[in-house]
Scaffold this active site. Sequence first.
Site, PDB file in Angstrom:
ATOM      1  N   CYS A  76       5.099   5.194   1.812  1.00 39.84           N
ATOM      2  CA  CYS A  76       5.038   5.764   3.160  1.00 39.84           C
ATOM      3  C   CYS A  76       6.151   6.794   3.278  1.00 39.84           C
ATOM      4  O   CYS A  76       7.328   6.459   3.136  1.00 39.84           O
ATOM      5  CB  CYS A  76       5.209   4.661   4.205  1.00 39.84           C
ATOM      6  SG  CYS A  76       5.327   5.275   5.897  1.00 39.84           S
ATOM      7  N   ASN A 196      -6.775   7.520   3.760  1.00 40.09           N
ATOM      8  CA  ASN A 196      -6.189   8.200   4.909  1.00 40.09           C
ATOM      9  C   ASN A 196      -6.863   9.563   5.050  1.00 40.09           C
ATOM     10  O   ASN A 196      -7.199  10.204   4.047  1.00 40.09           O
ATOM     11  CB  ASN A 196      -4.686   8.401   4.699  1.00 40.09           C
ATOM     12  CG  ASN A 196      -3.962   7.089   4.468  1.00 40.09           C
ATOM     13  OD1 ASN A 196      -3.845   6.260   5.355  1.00 40.09           O
ATOM     14  ND2 ASN A 196      -3.471   6.887   3.248  1.00 40.09           N
ATOM     15  N   CYS A 226       2.572  11.289   9.583  1.00 37.06           N
ATOM     16  CA  CYS A 226       2.320  10.630   8.297  1.00 37.06           C
ATOM     17  C   CYS A 226       2.909  11.532   7.223  1.00 37.06           C
ATOM     18  O   CYS A 226       2.408  12.639   6.990  1.00 37.06           O
ATOM     19  CB  CYS A 226       0.823  10.418   8.075  1.00 37.06           C
ATOM     20  SG  CYS A 226       0.415   9.744   6.447  1.00 37.06           S
TER      21      CYS A 226
END
Length: 289
Positions: A76, A196, A226
């Site tokens: 992430c 995603n 993101c």
Amino acid sequence: MGERIYKYEGLGNDFVLLDRRGEESGLPEVGPGYAVALCDRRLGVGADGLLCLRPSERAMAEMEVWNADGSRAQTCGNGLRCAALYLAESERAVRRELLLSTLAGLCRCGVEAGRPGDIGSVAVEMGCPSFAPASLPMASSASLIDGELLLGEERLLATALSMGNPHLVLWGIARARMAELGPRLEQHPLFPERVNVAFAWESEGAPGRELEVVVWERGCGLTRACGTGACAVAVSAVLQGRRAAGAPMSVRLPGGVLELRVAPGPGAVTMRGPARRVFDGRVAPLHTS
């Protein structure tokens, strides 16, 4: 007394952070149920995801990433910045170079931090993109680079790549369709472990200078930011000739701006952006059905 927790955010993408590098006796097991309970915005602390730091022989810490729905993520981008800032703050280091380990590999971070609670600036070496179907994974042996993706009877132009996490990049989609297309593409049969979805545009206010991105994140939905999604869009922009390899580029997400650079190839991606500690405290035992 409950477990010590730390709340961090990067461009509005928020996380509960646990430091499990020491003794864990008596602490709840970190897993899907605990992630869901902590991330619940009504019954828990509230967050887009849970970051758990573990001991590592190769790095300063190993970072586990749990989405708000209890699913695991390989890495992430915003979480890396938050975890790196936490580690620098915990050692009262104003500037710090450190390594973090994730399921996607080692990431080198450069932190410039002020006092706890100030906004820190963190640069992260995010590694190289992969277009290999197995890296996402995809239920196909052929890569998808600026190719057609069939969604029902509609054909969409898209690029699929991994930045540690799987991403599908689409340019110029009507913004009103994001909430409709996001979940359908996340669950597309081409991506057995979900994907995603990054929607990208040239900025109307700063054409040629800034890209705009909104990401539908698997396990979270539409999110304010993101980091790996912004990296995926930067790679796609270089592939399409929208931006030059090696040159800095600005990517604006709903939560703010990230500065990115993609090495020729396209090669390694470097991301720089803010992170901030919101609060810390202790959480009472939570129901983890």
